[in-house]
Design an enzyme around this catalytic site. Structure first.
Site, PDB file in Angstrom:
ATOM      1  N   TYR A  46       0.889  -1.241   0.039  1.00 55.22           N
ATOM      2  CA  TYR A  46      -0.114  -0.009   0.070  1.00 55.22           C
ATOM      3  C   TYR A  46       0.838   1.281   0.017  1.00 55.22           C
ATOM      4  O   TYR A  46       0.631   2.327   0.581  1.00 55.22           O
ATOM      5  CB  TYR A  46      -0.816   0.211   1.403  1.00 55.22           C
ATOM      6  CG  TYR A  46      -1.921  -1.190   1.339  1.00 55.22           C
ATOM      7  CD1 TYR A  46      -2.780  -1.584   0.660  1.00 55.22           C
ATOM      8  CD2 TYR A  46      -1.620  -1.887   2.796  1.00 55.22           C
ATOM      9  CE1 TYR A  46      -3.351  -2.557   0.932  1.00 55.22           C
ATOM     10  CE2 TYR A  46      -2.272  -3.022   2.995  1.00 55.22           C
ATOM     11  CZ  TYR A  46      -3.224  -3.433   2.081  1.00 55.22           C
ATOM     12  OH  TYR A  46      -3.958  -4.538   2.185  1.00 55.22           O
ATOM     13  N   TYR A  88     -14.487  -5.086   4.654  1.00 55.09           N
ATOM     14  CA  TYR A  88     -12.965  -5.381   4.014  1.00 55.09           C
ATOM     15  C   TYR A  88     -12.772  -6.922   4.290  1.00 55.09           C
ATOM     16  O   TYR A  88     -12.988  -7.553   5.504  1.00 55.09           O
ATOM     17  CB  TYR A  88     -11.881  -4.727   4.670  1.00 55.09           C
ATOM     18  CG  TYR A  88     -10.491  -5.183   4.294  1.00 55.09           C
ATOM     19  CD1 TYR A  88     -10.053  -4.681   2.984  1.00 55.09           C
ATOM     20  CD2 TYR A  88      -9.652  -6.272   4.863  1.00 55.09           C
ATOM     21  CE1 TYR A  88      -8.563  -5.122   2.440  1.00 55.09           C
ATOM     22  CE2 TYR A  88      -8.711  -6.593   4.454  1.00 55.09           C
ATOM     23  CZ  TYR A  88      -8.095  -6.187   3.317  1.00 55.09           C
ATOM     24  OH  TYR A  88      -7.021  -6.539   2.887  1.00 55.09           O
ATOM     25  N   ASP A 112     -16.516 -13.100   9.175  1.00 57.67           N
ATOM     26  CA  ASP A 112     -15.055 -12.872   8.946  1.00 57.67           C
ATOM     27  C   ASP A 112     -14.698 -12.154  10.283  1.00 57.67           C
ATOM     28  O   ASP A 112     -14.770 -11.059  10.416  1.00 57.67           O
ATOM     29  CB  ASP A 112     -14.772 -11.879   7.756  1.00 57.67           C
ATOM     30  CG  ASP A 112     -13.396 -11.533   7.411  1.00 57.67           C
ATOM     31  OD1 ASP A 112     -12.659 -11.738   8.458  1.00 57.67           O
ATOM     32  OD2 ASP A 112     -13.173 -10.929   6.413  1.00 57.67           O
TER      33      ASP A 112
HETATM   34  C1  PLP Z   1      -6.872  -8.475   7.527  1.00 61.61           C
HETATM   35  C2  PLP Z   1      -8.080  -8.960   7.269  1.00 61.61           C
HETATM   36  C3  PLP Z   1      -8.283 -10.023   6.186  1.00 61.61           C
HETATM   37  C4  PLP Z   1      -7.262 -10.456   5.352  1.00 61.61           C
HETATM   38  O1  PLP Z   1      -6.115 -10.814   5.981  1.00 61.61           O
HETATM   39  P1  PLP Z   1      -4.863 -11.141   5.306  1.00 61.61           P
HETATM   40  O2  PLP Z   1      -4.147 -12.069   6.228  1.00 61.61           O
HETATM   41  O3  PLP Z   1      -4.253  -9.864   5.043  1.00 61.61           O
HETATM   42  O4  PLP Z   1      -4.924 -11.770   4.083  1.00 61.61           O
HETATM   43  C5  PLP Z   1      -9.791 -10.220   5.818  1.00 61.61           C
HETATM   44  N1  PLP Z   1     -10.498  -9.906   6.712  1.00 61.61           N
HETATM   45  C6  PLP Z   1     -10.506  -8.950   7.637  1.00 61.61           C
HETATM   46  C7  PLP Z   1     -11.787  -8.806   8.443  1.00 61.61           C
HETATM   47  C8  PLP Z   1      -9.160  -8.262   8.083  1.00 61.61           C
HETATM   48  O5  PLP Z   1      -9.210  -7.745   8.936  1.00 61.61           O
END
Ligand code: PLP
Length: 427
Positions: free
Chosen positions: A16, A144, A238
């Site tokens: 980034y 995200y 997630d």
């Molecule tokens: C960081 C994150 C991801 C992605 O994880 P990486 O290990 O960076 O691929 C996915 N979902 C959430 C909510 C995150 O905070």
């Protein structure tokens, strides 16, 4: 200064980062507790736990010893046709800690891949049950879920990280988090309209992290879960950021008594030492893959799946959650963040202050010209001896849970000071 820095920097491509204009990264020599020691001997108090992973602080002796012991016996072995004790124990422990019958664990090495696996599970679940048309995923504004192509397609399209690739991404369905009755009716209507094409809804429970530390209440999460059930759609939680205590419970879903069909874990899973992620399915999801037909099996398997060192680190991290009062520490951090960040509300250039668990976020309003000088803010924090890295419109603190009240005050004090300086410059 270190002799490796400039020769190495000439060959590194940072995340980034606009490599032409970004300030040089700081060389870190070692870490311990809540402190990062730089190559020039300066120390920074860490305010963000290395992208929200280092929940026990850095270089915890218990995790280090567990990884060293594992290194001496079995650092890694492929995970097809072979298994090993650290993964078996970890799967069993996660199944016990997670709510409901979330008890079948698929290990990968990063959060994005854990989400990709969840998407594959959800789509193939419906296909195996004879509903091949259920392929789309519903996601929420400000969400995200990762940086790979399938996960980019589930990130807020306006937050700008991924708009460049819009033409190459699968077309998914964005919804608003249903935080009031009108939005709840709209969300219901959306699932009613598209339900036959939708495999799953994916949500970051209670706090949307990388989309700007947006927070919603347990009732909203419970409504989403209930709507999924009523419309025959799977729910993917997630919890890559929220999992392992960050919001105050071991898993954020617990606060709404929600048991998602699939949950994604990573970030703090190993206490911030080694890369590991897990996609955990409920029993009925797993059972849809059991068949005489080989094509009904889950076709995924990363080379470094269930790396034994990483699993050993994760087991050691879970030991620490058992032995030490992590959730009480989070509750203390929550109270202190709320008190000590509250004065920021009165500052010019501050739009909002939010706290939840060990997360404190100050949302800024834009400077004239519509920008926020992130590099300037970041430089100022480092000068003050703290590692705080604002992104988009938020200055946030997500410290290791082991931070003591004095060090946490140094972090909140730095935030107040830097934003007070910014307010003066804006005036
Ligand atoms: C960081 C994150 C991801 C992605 O994880 P990486 O290990 O960076 O691929 C996915 N979902 C959430 C909510 C995150 O905070």
């Amino acid at each position: 200064m270190s002799d490796w820095l400039n020769p190495g920097l000439a060959h590194l491509w940072l995340p980034y980062t606009q490599m032409k204009t970004a300030p040089a990264p700081l060389p870190v020599a070692s870490s311990a507790g809540v402190r990062l020691r730089l190559a020039d001997g300066r120390e920074l108090i860490d305010g963000i736990s290395s992208w929200w992973t280092a929940c026990h602080g850095y270089s915890h002796p218990h995790i280090r010893a567990a990884v060293e012991a594992q290194l001496a016996t079995l650092p890694h072995v492929m995970f097809a046709g072979l298994v090993h004790e650290p993964a078996a124990r970890l799967a069993q422990r996660l199944a016990k800690l997670l709510p409901g019958d979330l008890d079948r664990v698929f290990f990968t090495e990063s959060g994005s891949v854990a989400v990709e696996v969840a998407l594959k599970m959800a789509i193939q679940y419906w296909r195996n049950l004879g509903h091949a048309g259920k392929q789309r995923i519903v996601y929420f504004r400000h969400g995200y879920h990762g940086d790979t192509f399938a996960t980019m397609a589930l990130c807020d399209p306006e937050e700008g990280m991924h708009t460049l690739f819009a033409g190459s991404m699968p077309d998914q369905i964005m919804a608003e988090l249903p935080t009031d009755d009108t939005m709840r009716r709209a969300f219901d209507l959306l699932l009613e309209t598209h339900g036959e094409r939708v495999a799953a809804v994916i949500v970051e429970p209670l706090v949307q992290g990388a989309g700007g530390m947006q927070m919603h209440d347990a009732a909203t999460l419970a409504f989403v879960a209930d709507a999924c059930r009523r419309h025959n759609v799977l729910l993917i939680a997630d919890e890559i950021m929220t999992g392992f205590g960050r919001t105050g419970r071991l898993f954020a879903c617990e606060e709404a008594s929600v048991v998602p069909d699939i949950i994604c874990l990573s970030k703090a899973l190993t206490g911030g030492t080694l890369p590991l992620a897990a996609t955990v399915a409920r029993r009925h999801v797993f059972e849809a893959f059991l068949s005489a037909d080989p094509a009904a099996a889950l076709m995924h398997g990363p080379t470094y799946m269930a790396n034994a060192l990483a699993c050993a680190a994760a087991n050691a991290s879970l030991d620490l959650f058992e032995r030490e009062p992590r959730l009480e520490q989070v509750a203390d951090i929550e109270a202190q963040l709320a008190t000590e960040l509250a004065p920021c509300r009165a500052l010019a250039g501050v739009a909002d202050v939010r706290t939840k668990g060990a997360i404190g976020a100050v949302e800024l309003s834009c400077q004239p010209g519509g920008t926020i000088d992130l590099d300037g803010l970041r430089r100022r924090f480092a000068e003050l001896g703290v590692w705080v890295r604002p992104f988009a419109k938020v200055v946030y603190l997500m410290p290791p849970f082991v931070i003591d009240a004095d060090d946490l005050s140094l972090l909140t004090g730095a935030v107040r000071r830097v934003l007070t300086e910014r307010a003066a410059a804006l005036a």
